[in-house]
Design a protein around this motif. Structure first.
Motif, mmCIF file in Angstrom:
data_model
loop_
_atom_site.group_PDB
_atom_site.id
_atom_site.type_symbol
_atom_site.label_atom_id
_atom_site.label_comp_id
_atom_site.label_asym_id
_atom_site.label_seq_id
_atom_site.Cartn_x
_atom_site.Cartn_y
_atom_site.Cartn_z
ATOM 1 N N ALA A 1 -11.725 1.304 4.214
ATOM 2 C CA ALA A 1 -11.406 0.223 5.148
ATOM 3 C C ALA A 1 -10.813 0.711 6.461
ATOM 4 C CB ALA A 1 -10.432 -0.757 4.480
ATOM 5 N N GLY A 2 -10.611 2.029 6.608
ATOM 6 C CA GLY A 2 -10.119 2.560 7.872
ATOM 7 C C GLY A 2 -8.628 2.407 8.090
ATOM 8 N N VAL A 3 -7.867 2.218 7.007
ATOM 9 C CA VAL A 3 -6.407 2.152 7.065
ATOM 10 C C VAL A 3 -5.875 3.118 6.011
ATOM 11 C CG1 VAL A 3 -4.360 0.697 6.879
ATOM 12 C CG2 VAL A 3 -6.485 -0.265 7.796
ATOM 13 N N TYR A 4 -4.848 3.894 6.367
ATOM 14 C CA TYR A 4 -4.402 4.979 5.498
ATOM 15 C C TYR A 4 -2.879 5.065 5.423
ATOM 16 C CZ TYR A 4 -9.077 6.349 7.092
ATOM 17 O OH TYR A 4 -10.405 6.343 7.426
ATOM 18 N N ARG B 1 -10.895 16.244 -5.236
ATOM 19 C CA ARG B 1 -11.072 17.212 -6.329
ATOM 20 C C ARG B 1 -9.745 17.563 -6.983
ATOM 21 N NH1 ARG B 1 -14.652 19.541 -2.498
ATOM 22 N NH2 ARG B 1 -13.050 21.061 -1.901
ATOM 23 N N GLU B 2 -8.682 17.576 -6.184
ATOM 24 C CA GLU B 2 -7.360 17.931 -6.694
ATOM 25 C C GLU B 2 -6.587 16.709 -7.207
ATOM 26 O OE1 GLU B 2 -5.604 19.815 -3.314
ATOM 27 O OE2 GLU B 2 -6.864 21.615 -3.459
ATOM 28 N N ARG B 3 -7.233 15.544 -7.200
ATOM 29 C CA ARG B 3 -6.628 14.281 -7.656
ATOM 30 C C ARG B 3 -5.367 13.936 -6.850
ATOM 31 N NH1 ARG B 3 -11.007 14.509 -9.321
ATOM 32 N NH2 ARG B 3 -11.757 14.055 -11.431
ATOM 33 N N ARG B 4 -5.431 14.212 -5.547
ATOM 34 C CA ARG B 4 -4.308 13.901 -4.647
ATOM 35 C C ARG B 4 -4.671 12.815 -3.646
ATOM 36 N NH1 ARG B 4 -3.479 19.636 -2.208
ATOM 37 N NH2 ARG B 4 -1.799 18.644 -1.006
ATOM 38 N N LEU B 5 -5.855 12.214 -3.845
ATOM 39 C CA LEU B 5 -6.334 11.150 -2.962
ATOM 40 C C LEU B 5 -6.391 9.856 -3.759
ATOM 41 C CD1 LEU B 5 -7.571 10.525 -0.121
ATOM 42 C CD2 LEU B 5 -9.811 10.938 -1.167
ATOM 43 N N ALA B 6 -5.747 8.806 -3.247
ATOM 44 C CA ALA B 6 -5.702 7.520 -3.951
ATOM 45 C C ALA B 6 -6.447 6.463 -3.150
ATOM 46 C CB ALA B 6 -4.250 7.083 -4.179
ATOM 47 N N GLY B 7 -6.877 5.404 -3.834
ATOM 48 C CA GLY B 7 -7.576 4.297 -3.195
ATOM 49 C C GLY B 7 -6.894 2.985 -3.519
ATOM 50 N N PHE B 8 -6.484 2.260 -2.500
ATOM 51 C CA PHE B 8 -5.751 1.000 -2.663
ATOM 52 C C PHE B 8 -6.691 -0.163 -2.356
ATOM 53 C CE2 PHE B 8 -3.251 -2.391 -0.533
ATOM 54 C CZ PHE B 8 -2.402 -2.734 -1.572
ATOM 55 N N PRO B 9 -7.172 -0.899 -3.370
ATOM 56 C CA PRO B 9 -8.037 -2.048 -3.096
ATOM 57 C C PRO B 9 -7.271 -3.139 -2.362
ATOM 58 C CG PRO B 9 -8.162 -1.367 -5.414
ATOM 59 C CD PRO B 9 -6.979 -0.673 -4.808
ATOM 60 N N MET C 1 0.832 -1.201 0.000
ATOM 61 C CA MET C 1 0.000 0.000 0.000
ATOM 62 C C MET C 1 0.867 1.251 0.000
ATOM 63 S SD MET C 1 -3.006 1.002 2.699
ATOM 64 C CE MET C 1 -3.859 2.589 2.582
ATOM 65 N N ALA C 2 1.958 1.228 0.766
ATOM 66 C CA ALA C 2 2.867 2.375 0.792
ATOM 67 C C ALA C 2 3.511 2.600 -0.573
ATOM 68 C CB ALA C 2 3.936 2.165 1.857
ATOM 69 N N ALA C 3 3.873 1.515 -1.265
ATOM 70 C CA ALA C 3 4.456 1.639 -2.601
ATOM 71 C C ALA C 3 3.432 2.205 -3.586
ATOM 72 C CB ALA C 3 4.960 0.283 -3.072
ATOM 73 N N PHE C 4 2.191 1.748 -3.483
ATOM 74 C CA PHE C 4 1.094 2.246 -4.311
ATOM 75 C C PHE C 4 0.926 3.748 -4.104
ATOM 76 C CE2 PHE C 4 -3.402 3.250 -4.887
ATOM 77 C CZ PHE C 4 -3.794 2.513 -5.999
ATOM 78 N N HIS C 5 0.948 4.166 -2.849
ATOM 79 C CA HIS C 5 0.829 5.577 -2.476
ATOM 80 C C HIS C 5 1.967 6.403 -3.091
ATOM 81 C CE1 HIS C 5 0.418 9.014 0.344
ATOM 82 N NE2 HIS C 5 1.725 8.927 0.486
ATOM 83 N N ALA C 6 3.196 5.892 -2.974
ATOM 84 C CA ALA C 6 4.358 6.627 -3.481
ATOM 85 C C ALA C 6 4.357 6.705 -5.000
ATOM 86 C CB ALA C 6 5.643 5.960 -2.987
ATOM 87 N N THR D 1 -3.730 8.121 0.910
ATOM 88 C CA THR D 1 -4.221 6.904 0.266
ATOM 89 C C THR D 1 -5.075 6.130 1.252
ATOM 90 O OG1 THR D 1 -2.311 6.749 -1.209
ATOM 91 C CG2 THR D 1 -3.565 4.723 -0.839
ATOM 92 N N LEU D 2 -6.255 5.713 0.793
ATOM 93 C CA LEU D 2 -7.173 4.933 1.608
ATOM 94 C C LEU D 2 -7.106 3.477 1.187
ATOM 95 C CD1 LEU D 2 -8.519 7.831 0.873
ATOM 96 C CD2 LEU D 2 -10.620 6.833 1.738
ATOM 97 N N ALA D 3 -7.129 2.563 2.144
ATOM 98 C CA ALA D 3 -7.351 1.159 1.827
ATOM 99 C C ALA D 3 -8.840 0.981 1.548
ATOM 100 C CB ALA D 3 -6.916 0.264 2.976
#
Length: 258
Positions: free
Chosen positions: A192-195, A221-229, A144-149, A156-158
């Motif tokens: 999922a409550g993990v970030y 809105r600024e496209r700075r929020l990611a979602g990690f399935p 998840m951290a790699a996905f975020h980076a 990034t939200l799980a």
């Protein structure tokens, strides 16, 4: 004495650490909820101190063990309801990482509470994880951290796909019932409550209020929020009710029998 770089080198060496940031080593655990839907278990203890049946550990014990296994060395636990019970357990437990506790003197809301706890993180210039105190899960946080980076996200939200607690009915275009499906997966992903948060995220949080109504929509809105399935087969459950506790214990028993 260090060797000097070769004068014939055609290019400087690649700084792989800079290109691929190390995963976070610090986390905030939000553990201040009252857990009213878990009564009577929460009459004398905060929600994260409720034990998963058959494990001998409260929810927060499982969380801290998971965080440590994923490379976290320092956690800040934000306490609220019956904080002294949680603090006493943390003080006497053999913990796999360093833990600091903070207590809100007055309710700050989820965003304000997160910001208040983040001030005690030991490395303010580095990324950090956060998790809700009622989540029992296992998945590779480093992925998840790699996905975020990779996405250069600020947060990034799980994302989980929970099972619907009711049976579903399948029909065809003529309205004829074809089948009954017990507790099928939801067609929607949920938080999922993990970030994972970038260092600058804490400054964007409200001092009072809910970040999911303020900070997250702004970042989206600024496209700075990611979602990690969550990866296929990853275990995830939010412990909200006595039924959740019973189902978690049953799932644990089934997994142990395999």
């Amino acid at each position: 004495m260090t060797d000097s770089p070769s004068p014939t080198a055609s290019a400087p060496p690649v700084d792989r650490a800079a290109a691929f940031p190390a995963p976070p080593v610090q986390a905030v655990v939000l553990a201040g909820g009252q857990g009213s839907r878990l009564r009577p278990y929460t009459d004398d203890r905060p929600k994260p101190m409720v034990e998963i049946p058959g494990t001998g550990l409260p929810i927060i014990g499982h969380q801290l063990a998971w965080l440590a296994a994923e490379g976290v060395t320092d956690a800040v636990v934000s306490c609220g309801h019956l904080a002294e019970v949680l603090q006493e357990w943390l003080a006497g437990a053999e913990l796999p990482l360093r833990v600091t506790t903070v207590v809100e003197e007055e309710p700050l809301g989820r965003g304000g509470g997160l910001k208040y706890a983040a001030r005690r993180l030991p490395y303010p210039g580095l990324a950090w994880y956060a998790t809700n105190g009622d989540v029992w899960t296992r998945f590779p946080l480093r992925e998840m951290a790699a996905f975020h980076a990779e996405r250069g996200a600020t947060a990034t939200l799980a994302l989980a796909r929970p099972r619907i607690p009711w049976g579903a009915v399948e029909t065809n275009e003529l309205g004829q019932v074809l089948d009954f499906v017990e507790a099928p997966p939801s067609p929607y992903l949920i938080n999922a409550g993990v970030y994972v948060f970038a260092p600058e995220f804490a400054a964007l949080l409200p001092d009072l209020g809910d970040h999911e109504r303020t900070t997250f929509p702004r970042l989206a809105r600024e496209r700075r929020l990611a979602g990690f399935p969550l990866p296929q087969g990853a275990y995830w459950r939010a412990i909200d009710t006595a039924k959740d506790l019973a189902e978690a214990a049953r799932e644990l028993a089934a997994h142990s029998a395999v």
